[in-house]
Structures are given as structure tokens and as C-alpha cells.
Design an enzyme around this catalytic site. Structure first.
Site, PDB file in Angstrom:
ATOM      1  CD  GLU A 112      -3.261  -1.060   1.871  1.00 46.82           C
ATOM      2  OE1 GLU A 112      -3.329  -0.204   2.768  1.00 46.82           O
ATOM      3  OE2 GLU A 112      -4.197  -1.850   1.624  1.00 46.82           O
ATOM      4  CD  GLU A 172      -3.592  -6.183   2.842  1.00 49.68           C
ATOM      5  OE1 GLU A 172      -4.529  -5.502   3.290  1.00 49.68           O
ATOM      6  OE2 GLU A 172      -2.390  -5.913   3.012  1.00 49.68           O
TER       7      GLU A 172
HETATM    8  O1  AHR Z   1      -5.349  -6.154   6.654  1.00 53.67           O
HETATM    9  C1  AHR Z   1      -5.337  -4.978   7.398  1.00 53.67           C
HETATM   10  C2  AHR Z   1      -4.682  -3.814   6.660  1.00 53.67           C
HETATM   11  O2  AHR Z   1      -5.448  -3.481   5.547  1.00 53.67           O
HETATM   12  C3  AHR Z   1      -3.317  -4.063   6.086  1.00 53.67           C
HETATM   13  O3  AHR Z   1      -2.314  -3.895   7.023  1.00 53.67           O
HETATM   14  C4  AHR Z   1      -3.206  -3.015   5.033  1.00 53.67           C
HETATM   15  O4  AHR Z   1      -2.354  -3.389   3.985  1.00 53.67           O
HETATM   16  C5  AHR Z   1      -4.643  -2.810   4.595  1.00 53.67           C
HETATM   17  O5  AHR Z   1      -4.987  -1.474   4.576  1.00 53.67           O
END
Ligand code: AHR
Length: 510
Positions: free
Chosen positions: A192, A313
């Protein structure tokens, strides 16, 4: 928990819905992609009770453990056959300094986990603990390197420490208990980077990527699959800029997509009505369109599909459980989460020409977890059961299916399917998932194969009395769990079975 009542609109929809679904399974289709097992990937971050209390309790704990790893959790993960595990973050990765997590534990420094609740991190779980766990589980590690607050030298030396056979770092590794280098395939260059990973623009990050990635070397037969930090959701400009600016030394580009309706009011994980259920599953299914759009951009710059899309994710994100640390992202997991998991996996199966990995967030005690722990207790969530029921899709050959889907529109104007079907073949058997999203209408599926006249068809089903049901500590541990699917009728090449409302069925035909 009370049965939730259908709104008048949802009841009207239900009356109009088809009760019969005809599915044609083209199991003889040629040149179909393999569904990479990595689509079933997991994610473990130093966040809340994911690592500590979840995976790691330490050797001296009175919780039964195998060299510090929780025994019950270890066995449950082993049974799940998890193909890949991402670590140490997430946002944490860009503040993680790997040297803090090696050597005698009593000498490891403490840090404040500023991203996640200001918790003190004692670094007792580090590189050795993670990579040894992956070996014990038979799981491919996926390491996220620090670009946001780390140096090029630091990232380069981490790769060397883990994977090189000789040199001073290898000697140090041996002194710390590990002579042989580990095999590390997946390596993320930042996370991110548009946000918690450094607040960069796409152009700036793409240059940073090239600078950091070049020093992440391949030592002694270890080949890194380097993954650039990708977009979130609908940020197509990020993907376009990365694809345009980074043409070599990149194997994958990541993407994050969470099922969250409103970042300022995420809603309760446990208490919701029918309208909110349909909204959530519709938002989850929107990942189909999001994947298609990112893939379309990648196709322009990389028509040969050399660069993989990595959804590292995904999952539901609700308000934290009342009374828990807001920075620890602990949420319960209902039958609604199971529906999100099954629908998402069915969608991912359709994208595997470009999508090569997906990591649900997260493996234990955080967001849409497989497993929840409390002290000595552990529960398997409805989402765990979906992943377990779907295990045979891992590395199976994709089988195209045609069916008469009908879509509905949720309260927020999103589209969701009344049913979802996916199929794959492996070892002479065809695995088929049948998802009925309706909260009140059973559906009868008539599944016809191209040429297979199955001599055996077995099935499992996951459902519960209420869509809000979940597995709780104590007596409610098995409220939602799979059972044998009854009433399967086979005639020639056709299988007929009724799937009750809000249920997920997985059939095996051979
Ligand atoms: O999964 C929780 C968070 O969500 C992670 O650390 C981040 O990459 C995303 O914003």
C-alpha cells in the site's frame, strides 16, 4: 440469535426468483487454465492477536504448543492445506526492521506498533519463526519487504540473510540456528505504497520499485517472484502507471479489495438485516468487475500475461467486536462471511489466466479470519469451513460452466447473483460448488455433464438456521459446520440436488 425478517422488497424478489437452475458442465473443454493453489492463500500480520495469541504463544505457554506455535491452530492450518502465507504485513511491513526479529529473543528490541493500536511488539516472532512455520506447514512463504521506512540496503540484506548459502549473513543465520538457507519465492516490494506504505504517488513508487527490486537478488538457485505494491479497489490509474513504467524485474502486481460498505460506518459483523446481507454480498461480488478492469489495463501493457495479478488482501471488514481494541480489527464471522468467501472464490476461479494468487485477510483473530482464539479455546469460523470444502479446487483444471444466472439489485444499487456455480477437475473427479444466495428460496440444481456419467456423487453443505449464526467459544463452537449433502439424484449424465436458502454446497462427481 433471532431469525432475521425479510423486507417486503426482498420477499417480492424471492417470489420472482427461479427455483430451478440448469447447469451445463463442460468438463471436456480443452486448454483450460489450472486454478493456482495460491488463490487459496492466507495473510498473517503483526496486528492485534494474529501473531501473538493466534499463531505464536511461545514455548513456555500453558497453551499446548509445538515449539511456541499453538498446537490446535497449527493442526487446523495443516488440515486446510494453506498454499501460501503472507507476512509480516500489511501496513506493519513498512515499519518492520527484520534485524529486530532475529537472534536470542531476550535481546530483541521492543517497538510500538503504531499502525495497529500502539501495542508493544517484542519481536519474539521474527524471520526464523515465520519461515520455520511455513516449512512445517508445507506452505510457500510470501514476505513483504519494507520500502516505506526501510533502506535499499536493509531489504537487500534481508533477502541475502534468508536465501544465500555463503557470506557473513549466512554465518549469522547459522549462529541463530539455521544453517541451510530457506527457499523464499514470493517477495513483496512494499505494501500500500499509496498510503500506509509511504504515501507515494504511482509515478514515484514505480521508480522506487525499480530501485529496491534490483537489489533483491537471486542467491544459490532461489528465484524471487517480485511483487510490486498495487492499487486498492478502483484506483485504475495506479495499475496503469505501474504497468507503463515498470516493464522488467517484476513478476506480479498486487491489488487490495475489501468488502466494506462505508469506511466510516462499517456495520456490525453479527447483527444485520436482510437488506444489509444482500448489500454485503453484492459489494463482495463487485470484485469481479474490479478484477476485470485491472486485468484489462494489464492486457494493454502485457498482452502475453507475463505479470501476474496478485490480490494479496481481500475479505470482509466490519466494525470491531465491541469492547475490543479498535486497532486490533477483531471481528466475529457469520454464515454471511461464508457466503462472501464462497462467492469470491467462485469469481477468482474465472480470472486465473491473470490472477495467480489471492490472500484472505487474515488467518487468525483479524478481519475475516479462518480461526479465532480466546485463551486456550479456538474456533473454526464459517469461512474456514468454506476454504476446507473448496480444497480440491487447488491446482485443479478449470471447467467452464454455463447456467441461467439471474441477478438482483441490492439496496445500495449493486448487483448480486441469485446463484453462483464453479467447477474444476482433478484426478478424474469433477468438483462443483453451488451457492444459493437467497435468504428464503431453496434452489434445485440440475447439473449436466458433457460426457461424464458419474458412478459416484458425494457432497457437503454449509448452512445454518440463521444467516447471522456464527461459531462462538464454549458450547456454540459448531453452530455452523459442514454436513453431508443429502438427496443427490443421479441419472445418466445429470445430477439433481436441492440446495436450501443461504447455503454453499460442494459436490464431487466421478
Ligand atoms: O489487513 C489490514 C490492513 O489493511 C493491512 O495492514 C493493510 O495493507 C490494509 O490497509
Amino acid at each position: 440469535m433471532k431469525r432475521i425478517l425479510l423486507t417486503a422488497a426482498a420477499a417480492a424478489m424471492a417470489v420472482a426468483a427461479f427455483a430451478q437452475v440448469r447447469v451445463s458442465v463442460n468438463e471436456t473443454a480443452k486448454d483450460q487454465p489450472v486454478i493456482p493453489k495460491e488463490i487459496y492463500g492466507q495473510f498473517a500480520e503483526h496486528l492485534g492477536r494474529c501473531i501473538y495469541d493466534g499463531i505464536w504463544v511461545g514455548e513456555d505457554s500453558d497453551i499446548p504448543n509445538i515449539g511456541g506455535y499453538r498446537k490446535d491452530l497449527f493442526e487446523a492450518l495443516k488440515d486446510l492445506q494453506i498454499p501460501v502465507l503472507r507476512w509480516p504485513g500489511g501496513c506493519f511491513a513498512d515499519e518492520y526492521h527484520w534485524r529486530d526479529g532475529i537472534g536470542p529473543r531476550e535481546n530483541r528490541p521492543q517497538m510500538i506498533n503504531s499502525n495497529w493500536g500502539g501495542t508493544v511488539e517484542d519481536n519474539s516472532f521474527g524471520t526464523h519463526e515465520f519461515l520455520n512455520l511455513c516449512e512445517m506447514l508445507g506452505t510457500e512463504p510470501y514476505i513483504s519487504g519494507n520500502v516505506g521506512s526501510g533502506t535499499v540496503e536493509e531489504i537487500a540484506k534481508w533477502v541475502e540473510y534468508m536465501t544465500a548459502e555463503g557470506g557473513t549473513l549466512a554465518e549469522e543465520r547459522a549462529k541463530n540456528g539455521r544453517k541451510e538457507p530457506w527457499k523464499v519465492k514470493y517477495f513483496g516490494v512494499g505494501n500500500e505504497s499509496w498510503g500506509c506504505g509511504g504515501n507515494m504517488t504511482a509515478q514515484f513508487y514505480s521508480d522506487m520499485y525499480k530501485r529496491y527490486a534490483i537489489y533483491c537478488r537471486n542467491y544459490d538457485g532461489n528465484r524471487l517472484f517480485k511483487i510490486a505494491s498495487g492499487a486498492s479497489d478502483y484506483d485504475y490509474n495506479w495499475t496503469r502507471t505501474l504497468m507503463n513504467n515498470v516493464r522488467s524485474d517484476i513478476s506480479g502486481l498486487s491489488l487490495h479489495y475489501y468488502t466494506v460498505m462505508d469506511w466510516n460506518a462499517k456495520g456490525s459483523a453479527l447483527s444485520f438485516d436482510a437488506a444489509s446481507y444482500y448489500d454485503v454480498i453484492a459489494k463482495a461480488c463487485e470484485v469481479d468487475m474490479v478484477l476485470r478492469n485491472h486485468e484489462g489495463i494489464m492486457d494493454i501493457y502485457d498482452p502475453q500475461r507475463r505479470i501476474a495479478l496478485i490480490l494479496d488482501e481481500w475479505g470482509t471488514w466490519f466494525d470491531v467486536e465491541p469492547g475490543t481494541n479498535p486497532g486490533h480489527l477483531y471481528q466475529q464471522n457469520t454464515m454471511r462471511d461464508a457466503m462472501v468467501a464462497a462467492l469470491s472464490l467462485n469469481i477468482f476461479h474465472n480470472h486465473t489466466r491473470r490472477l495467480k494468487m489471492a490472500n484472505i485477510a487474515q488467518v487468525v483473530n483479524v478481519l475475516q479470519a479462518m480461526i479465532l482464539t480466546r485463551g486456550k479455546e479456538m474456533v473454526l469460523t464459517p469461512t474456514y469451513h468454506v476454504f476446507h470444502m473448496y480444497r480440491d479446487f487447488q491446482d485443479a483444471s478449470y471447467v467452464p460452466v454455463l447456467y441461467n444466472p439471474s441477478n438482483e439489485v441490492s439496496a445500495s444499487g449493486r448487483v448480486y447473483p441469485e446463484v453462483s456455480v464453479s467447477a474444476a477437475s482433478k484426478d478424474g473427479s469433477v468438483v462443483i460448488s453451488l451457492v444459493n444466495t437467497s435468504l428464503d428460496e431453496p434452489r434445485t440444481f440440475e447439473v449436466s455433464f458433457d460426457s461424464l456419467n458419474p458412478s459416484s456423487v458425494t457432497g457437503e453443505i454449509l448452512n445454518s438456521k440463521n444467516i447471522t449464526d456464527y461459531n462462538d467459544f464454549g458450547r456454540g463452537k459448531d453452530t455452523v459446520k459442514p454436513s453431508a449433502l443429502k438427496g443427490i439424484k443421479v441419472s445418466g449424465n445429470t445430477v439433481k440436488v436441492t440446495v436450501p436458502a443461504a447455503s454453499i454446497a460442494v459436490l464431487h462427481a466421478r
